[in-house]
Every structure is written in structure tokens, then in C-alpha cells.
Design a protein around this motif. Structure first.
Motif: not given
Length: 487
Positions: A9-15, A17-26, A170-175
Motif C-alpha cells: 500500500q505504501a509503494l502504491r501511495s506517493p504520500r 511512500l514519501l513519509t516512509e523514505v523521509l523517516a528512513g533518512i532522518v 509533510a516533511v519530518p521536522a528533525p530532517l
């Protein structure tokens, strides 16, 4: 349990997916300084711990039983292996890690991970609160004996982390905070401590770890105790972290799968990296609370982004100010502590024994800097206090009737509550017929059967016949199997 989004479901949803990717980066950025500092404790090269963390994160993102949890080279494991490396050399790490991994696999496939349910809530609260204290205390050195420019950057980081979510999520505050503070220091050429000051992180991939010690009984004797410690400390921290994430996300994890997956991943990390790891509790909180991650994507991104930083973007990573990462982790520490559990109004309502267990767990963890020791002490104390409390809930009442004397026993009978059972009967004063009614009691161990045998023996010495009645089916079978066979 509520339904969190699946990986598909996350791969099919851009929103999503972006949350997961940004969370992983931070989460990766929060992971780096701790992994480097833990490598110093363990006595290994920082790149060893970083590459092992890459392997652990990516492997657990695929195999693990708790989505969104972060696994890497952790402090608890570093503390355990440090004496081995210091006394025998780093070459003994590989067989130690592999043996620890095998133990963890066995623990998972045999279902022993279910033992986690025996850890009381008071111990869990102590574990979580102590963790918050340790995370916060670990950041304080980054605020001491530093240039004065560090303090405005610290304040700016805190302001962004706490203030930005009020404007947008929309974007993780720590990042945003880490990127902003890093940009300011680079543009203004500010001289403040950076990640690069903690240890060298640049370089290529290490390749397969060579086995440099013989596989014989002598080696097993050297690595055995350390391997078992690594296995159980890693399992304990991982399973407790999984339970913490279960509570945060209101979802359920597979503890058995998480256990054997950790073992497999540690073997991979030992073969391609060189050191073991377990769940990183602080970074997991960053991922699921601050980053709002819920799937395996965030964990995979954390590992993949760390690999990118180590191999390609090491120069950029080395420029990140340590104070930005420290400020983020301080916020995480405060959010980790269960403030409700330490409010005076809560403590006033809680049983004194449970508060004592929580406090002792916190004190032992903070004093030893070892979560596993603290949890172990807390569990033992909780068991002792529970046994003491239950020992006083058994009552024996005596009633005289036309057919003789009847005793009614109420409550759970085990070694703590049945040891003084023999003293509850009037052997010399009772008539020839005595009945002991156990319909409101249960027999739980051999100590109780031995106590009942002693009661019957004492009555027999006075020529009195005793009839035991009212046992449930399980207690009847248990009593029937052991009565008369115990000294």
C-alpha cells in the motif's frame, strides 16, 4: 489492533511512500553518531560498525517480524563484546557473532520468544523511562566544553523540531532541522564539532570477514560466554523494543520471527561487517514517532541510505554538526519517557510494590548503562514481591457441624502460600472426621502436595481420618500423581 499500511500500500501511495523514505533518512542521520561511538566502546573500526548496521537494517527490513523497527550495531552488544576484543583480539568477534546468531535462531524457532509476556508492566515502564534518561544523558557531552556557537544552533534545532509540526507534517521536522543547521554551518564557515570528528567513516566496502582463529574446543571456551551474552542481551532489547513499537503503533508483531530473523541478520553482519547488533530503541522511536513510519520501507531506506553515506556521501556526512543530532535525540529522549507513569497523581494510585519495581529498574539501568541487567533485576524483584503478596491471600476457615469439622481453603496454593498451611489446623482438638474443602483453591506445585501430606500425617498421628475434596480436574490429577511420594 488498528490496521497500519502494508508495504504494498505504501509503494502504491506517493504520500505514504514519501513519509516512509523521509523517516528512513532522518533515522539514518540519528543512527550514525551512536554507531560510531559504540564502535569505540567495542574496540572496532567505525566502518565495521557502520557496514554491519547496513547489513542488519536491510536484512531485518526483509526478514524481521516488526515493521518500522530499526536494527543496527548497538551499545548493549558493544558493552558485551568489548572485554573479549580487549583480552583476545578482534579476530574472535566473527565466531562469537555467528554462535550468538545461532542461539537467537534457536530461541525464535522454538517459541521461547513468548517468554516476553512474563515481563510485568512496571518493568516495561522502568525500561522505557530509563532508556529516555540514557538517551538524554548521552547527548549532554555535546553541550559541554564546546564553542559558544553551538548553543544558538542547538536552540534553532529544538525550535524547528518542536515548531515545524505545528505548521506542516509533510516533511519530518528533525530532517529539516538537521539540513538547515548543517547548511548554516557550511555557508557561514562555522567551526563546531561535526560527525567527522567522532571517527573516520569514509572508505570502500570491507568484503567478507576472514576467519582468523581455529574452530576448536579452546576457541569455543573463549567465545562461548560472550556469545550467549550477545544473544540474550540482543534478544531482550529487540523484543522489548518490538513491544514498545506495538504499543506506539497499536499493531501486533511476530516475536518469534523477529528472534530468528535477528539471528540470521547477525550472522550476515558478522560475515560482512564483523559485529553483531540488535534493535536501536532511540532510533526506532525517531522512525515511528517523529518520522511516522509504519512499514518495512523505512527500515530498508535507513540501511540503504547509510550505505550511500558511507560509500559515496561520506564527505557530506562528516560535515553534519553533532549538536543538531544531539538536539534531535534529546527531544526523542523526552518523548520516550512515559511522563504519565511518573506523575504524583499516578504514583499515589499505584501499588507501592509496582512503583518500587519501576524505580529499581530505572536506577539499575541508569547505573549500569545496561538495559538487560536492569530488566533482569526488575523482573526478579517483581516476582519476589508478587510471591510475597500472593502468599498472604490464602485463607483457611474452620466450621464445626454435625458430621465433624470442615476446613475451607481459599486462594492459590504454591510454595510461598502453602509452607505455613500445616499450622492452620487444630489437630488435637478436632473430632474423628475432618474434611478439607479445596473447591476455592488450586494446587500449583509439589510444595503444596507435600504440605497436604503433612497435614494428613499429623491428623493420622491423632487417629483422625482426613478427606480432601473439591479440587478441580487439573489439581486432582496433579495431587494424585504426587501424594504419598514426597518426603
Amino acid at each position: 489492533m488498528s490496521a497500519s499500511p502494508t508495504t504494498l500500500q505504501a509503494l502504491r501511495s506517493p504520500r505514504l511512500l514519501l513519509t516512509e523514505v523521509l523517516a528512513g533518512i532522518v533515522t539514518t542521520l540519528a543512527l550514525i553518531p551512536e554507531v560510531i561511538s559504540f564502535s569505540v566502546i567495542a574496540g572496532v573500526d567505525p566502518k565495521v560498525s557502520l557496514i554491519a548496521s547496513v547489513v542488519l537494517a536491510i536484512s531485518m527490513s526483509i526478514l524481521g517480524g516488526r515493521p518500522a523497527m530499526i536494527t543496527a550495531a548497538a551499545g548493549a552488544v558493544a558493552l558485551v563484546v568489548a572485554p573479549l576484543v580487549r583480552e583476545h583480539g578482534v579476530e574472535y568477534l566473527l565466531p562469537t557473532v555467528i554462535l550468538a546468531g545461532i542461539v537467537q535462531i534457536l530461541f525464535g524457532v522454538t517459541g521461547l520468544a513468548r517468554m516476553l509476556r512474563f515481563i510485568p508492566r512496571s518493568v516495561m515502564l522502568g525500561f522505557v523511562n530509563a532508556l529516555g534518561i540514557l538517551i538524554f544523558a548521552a547527548q549532554i557531552p555535546h553541550l559541554l566544553d564546546v564553542p559558544w556557537l553551538v548553543y544558538p544552533l542547538f536552540a534553532l534545532t529544538i525550535l524547528i523540531v518542536l515548531g515545524l509540526p505545528r505548521l506542516t507534517t509533510a516533511v519530518p521536522a528533525p530532517l529539516v532541522a538537521i539540513v538547515a543547521v548543517t547548511a548554516i554551518t557550511l555557508i557561514a564557515h562555522l567551526s563546531v564539532p561535526t560527525v567527522g570528528d567522532q571517527g573516520a567513516v569514509a572508505g570502500g566496502l570491507p568484503g567478507i570477514t576472514p576467519l582468523l582463529v581455529p574452530l576448536n574446543v579452546e576457541t569455543l571456551g573463549i567465545i562461548g560466554p560472550t556469545a550467549l551474552s550477545v544473544a540474550f542481551v540482543g534478544l531482550l532489547e529487540t523484543l522489548l523494543t518490538a513491544k514498545l513499537v506495538d504499543d506506539i503503533t497499536d499493531t501486533k508483531s511476530h516475536k518469534g520471527r523477529e528472534s530468528w530473523a535477528l539471528g540470521v541478520s547477525n550472522i550476515f553482519a558478522g560475515l560482512w561487517g564483523g559485529i553483531a547488533g540488535c534493535a536501536m530503541i532511540g532510533q526506532t522511536v525517531v522512525n515511528v514517532k517523529l518520522g511516522r513510519a509504519r512499514t518495512r520501507i523505512s527500515t530498508f531506506v535507513a540501511g540503504a541510505f547509510l550505505l550511500l553515506l558511507v560509500t559515496v556521501l561520506s564527505d557530506v556526512m562528516e560535515q553534519i554538526p553533532m549538536i543538531a543530532l544531539a538536539a534531535v535525540m534529546m527531544v526523542v529522549a523526552i518523548k520516550t519517557i512515559n511522563l504519565h507513569s511518573i506523575r504524583p497523581s499516578t504514583l499515589k494510585r499505584m501499588p507501592l510494590s509496582e512503583t518500587a519495581v519501576m524505580v529499581v529498574t530505572i536506577v539499575v539501568v541508569v547505573t549500569t548503562s545496561n538495559l538487560a541487567i536492569g530488566v533482569g533485576v526488575g523482573v526478579v524483584l517483581a516476582m519476589v514481591l508478587f510471591a510475597r503478596r500472593v502468599a498472604h491471600v490464602v485463607t483457611v476457615s474452620r466450621a464445626v457441624g454435625e458430621d465433624g469439622v470442615s476446613y475451607t481453603v481459599r486462594g492459590p496454593l504454591f510454595f510461598g502460600s502453602s509452607n505455613d498451611l500445616v499450622e492452620q489446623f487444630s489437630y488435637a482438638d478436632d473430632p474423628a472426621a475432618v474434611t478439607i474443602d479445596l473447591s476455592a483453591a488450586q494446587i500449583w506445585d509439589a510444595s503444596t502436595v507435600a504440605a497436604l501430606d503433612s497435614v494428613q500425617t499429623k491428623y493420622a498421628e491423632h487417629g483422625i481420618d482426613v478427606r480432601i475434596m473439591g479440587l478441580d480436574e487439573r489439581s486432582t490429577k496433579f495431587h494424585g500423581r504426587l501424594t504419598g511420594t514426597l518426603e
